[in-house]
Design a protein around this motif. Structure first.
Motif, mmCIF file in Angstrom:
data_model
loop_
_atom_site.group_PDB
_atom_site.id
_atom_site.type_symbol
_atom_site.label_atom_id
_atom_site.label_comp_id
_atom_site.label_asym_id
_atom_site.label_seq_id
_atom_site.Cartn_x
_atom_site.Cartn_y
_atom_site.Cartn_z
ATOM 1 N N TYR A 219 64.941 -47.587 30.048
ATOM 2 C CA TYR A 219 63.900 -48.372 29.389
ATOM 3 C C TYR A 219 63.479 -49.529 30.292
ATOM 4 O O TYR A 219 64.308 -50.313 30.750
ATOM 5 C CB TYR A 219 64.375 -48.912 28.033
ATOM 6 N N GLY A 231 64.198 -51.033 41.012
ATOM 7 C CA GLY A 231 65.011 -50.812 39.809
ATOM 8 C C GLY A 231 65.089 -49.344 39.412
ATOM 9 O O GLY A 231 64.196 -48.560 39.716
ATOM 10 N N GLY A 235 70.447 -50.246 35.039
ATOM 11 C CA GLY A 235 71.361 -51.373 35.239
ATOM 12 C C GLY A 235 71.913 -51.952 33.944
ATOM 13 O O GLY A 235 73.128 -52.074 33.787
ATOM 14 N N LEU A 236 71.026 -52.262 33.010
ATOM 15 C CA LEU A 236 71.483 -52.930 31.788
ATOM 16 C C LEU A 236 72.318 -51.998 30.893
ATOM 17 O O LEU A 236 73.222 -52.467 30.207
ATOM 18 C CB LEU A 236 70.297 -53.490 31.000
ATOM 19 N N SER A 237 72.024 -50.700 30.906
ATOM 20 C CA SER A 237 72.884 -49.818 30.088
ATOM 21 C C SER A 237 74.275 -49.729 30.688
ATOM 22 O O SER A 237 75.274 -49.691 29.951
ATOM 23 C CB SER A 237 72.302 -48.418 29.867
HETATM 24 P P1 ADP Z 1 65.658 -52.173 36.123
HETATM 25 O O1 ADP Z 1 66.322 -51.339 37.137
HETATM 26 O O2 ADP Z 1 64.285 -51.693 35.755
HETATM 27 O O3 ADP Z 1 65.723 -53.636 36.403
HETATM 28 P P2 ADP Z 1 67.523 -52.707 33.933
HETATM 29 O O4 ADP Z 1 68.261 -51.750 33.076
HETATM 30 O O5 ADP Z 1 68.323 -53.644 34.769
HETATM 31 O O6 ADP Z 1 66.506 -51.858 34.783
HETATM 32 O O7 ADP Z 1 66.559 -53.580 32.991
HETATM 33 C C1 ADP Z 1 65.714 -52.910 32.077
HETATM 34 C C2 ADP Z 1 64.397 -53.663 31.915
HETATM 35 O O8 ADP Z 1 64.623 -54.905 31.245
HETATM 36 C C3 ADP Z 1 63.716 -54.022 33.226
HETATM 37 O O9 ADP Z 1 62.895 -52.983 33.697
HETATM 38 C C4 ADP Z 1 62.887 -55.239 32.817
HETATM 39 O O10 ADP Z 1 61.685 -54.823 32.218
HETATM 40 C C5 ADP Z 1 63.745 -55.896 31.746
HETATM 41 N N1 ADP Z 1 64.562 -57.013 32.288
HETATM 42 C C6 ADP Z 1 65.871 -56.982 32.615
HETATM 43 N N2 ADP Z 1 66.297 -58.194 33.020
HETATM 44 C C7 ADP Z 1 65.236 -59.028 32.931
HETATM 45 C C8 ADP Z 1 65.034 -60.429 33.196
HETATM 46 N N3 ADP Z 1 66.034 -61.216 33.627
HETATM 47 N N4 ADP Z 1 63.799 -60.928 32.979
HETATM 48 C C9 ADP Z 1 62.783 -60.154 32.528
HETATM 49 N N5 ADP Z 1 62.914 -58.837 32.260
HETATM 50 C C10 ADP Z 1 64.123 -58.271 32.461
#
Ligand code: ADP
Length: 270
Positions: A219, A231, A235-237
């Motif tokens: 997402y 990205g 990462g966040l998952s």
């Molecule tokens: P990505 O590899 O796209 O960074 P992540 O899983 O780390 O994937 O994050 C998912 C999405 O959450 C990102 O694409 C971005 O839209 C949003 N995001 C994450 N961290 C931040 C942040 N610190 N500020 C703004 N948006 C963020």
């Protein structure tokens, strides 16, 4: 619900009646659907860089190779897209490991001020490129029991997101504080049982409607922006699973145009 009629046989294969089996399959079906959605997402994500590599290689082979300037820029794209594929596959494997809990954790006590200082140093070059200030507010002597490599992975992920999604000249801050009365319960000995780690940035922020979904695999709020900063959308998952493997929680607050704050709470003892 699924109903099955199962014949029952006695010894010497003598028919003994039938058994009616009633099974709630909604959870199984949901898992199956999630799995096939994941496979569809993965295929789509892998196809994009592969299509680019193939297309630019084809154009080179078709004659563009004779122009040195075009060759150089196409080869650069092919190289970048291969790197992207590498990162994607790495993240997919990592996610599948943490999702199925196939990661052995090696817990040890970690002193947070030293640890955060070390982490910030690792990422300082990346921040300097965008003239982003890294700020740290951690008192000495706060300990947590965690897997050091995994905790580093969690923080690096959140810090590099902070840097990626913050414009030049902004700020990314980390703070750690002990939590004495999580959930309103004061600890008898007056010791802290949890720590709270906060990573805040002065970046672009996340729209309210996207906030509940950003921990989902693949997402992204803005696909193009995530892509251009390298990205994978995983990462966040991965971070969320790693925090949960430590029996902790993660949450996010954000205001568009102001910035985002990720808050992690971890139990001090495992
Ligand atoms: P990505 O590899 O796209 O960074 P992540 O899983 O780390 O994937 O994050 C998912 C999405 O959450 C990102 O694409 C971005 O839209 C949003 N995001 C994450 N961290 C931040 C942040 N610190 N500020 C703004 N948006 C963020």
């Amino acid at each position: 619900l699924e109903l099955h009629l199962v014949p029952v046989f006695h010894a010497r294969e003598e028919f003994g009646g039938a058994l009616l089996v009633v099974q709630d399959v909604s959870a199984i079906r949901r898992l199956e659907r999630m799995r096939s959605e994941f496979v569809a997402n993965v295929s789509h994500e892998l196809k994009t860089p592969i299509a680019a590599v193939k297309g630019f290689a084809e154009t080179l082979l078709g004659g563009a190779v004779n122009d040195p300037e075009i060759s150089r820029s196409f080869l650069q794209i092919i190289f970048d897209e291969s790197e992207r594929l590498n990162r994607l596959i790495g993240d997919i494997l990592e996610l599948s490991k943490v999702e199925s809990r196939r990661v052995p954790l090696h817990f040890s006590p970690i002193e947070m001020s030293g640890f955060i200082a070390k982490t910030i140093e690792v990422i300082s070059a990346e921040a300097a490129k965008k003239r982003i200030i890294l700020d740290m507010r951690v008192e000495e002597g706060i300990y947590v029991e965690a897997d050091e490599d995994r905790l580093l992975q969690i923080l690096m992920n959140l810090l590099s997101n902070g840097i990626n999604y913050t414009p030049e000249g902004g700020k990314v801050s980390v703070s750690v504080e002990p939590l004495y009365n999580k959930g309103g319960l004061l600890n008898q000995e007056g010791d802290y049982e949890y720590i709270r780690i906060r990573i805040s940035d002065t970046g672009i922020g996340i729209p309210k409607k996207d906030l509940p979904r950003i921990f989902e695999r693949f997402y992204r709020v803005d696909k193009a922006r995530s892509r251009s900063s390298g990205g994978t959308g995983l990462g966040l998952s991965i971070v969320k699973h790693l925090v949960e493997l430590h029996k902790g929680t993660i949450m996010v607050e954000s205001t568009v145009g102001v910035g985002s704050t990720f808050t992690i709470e971890l139990p001090v003892l495992q």
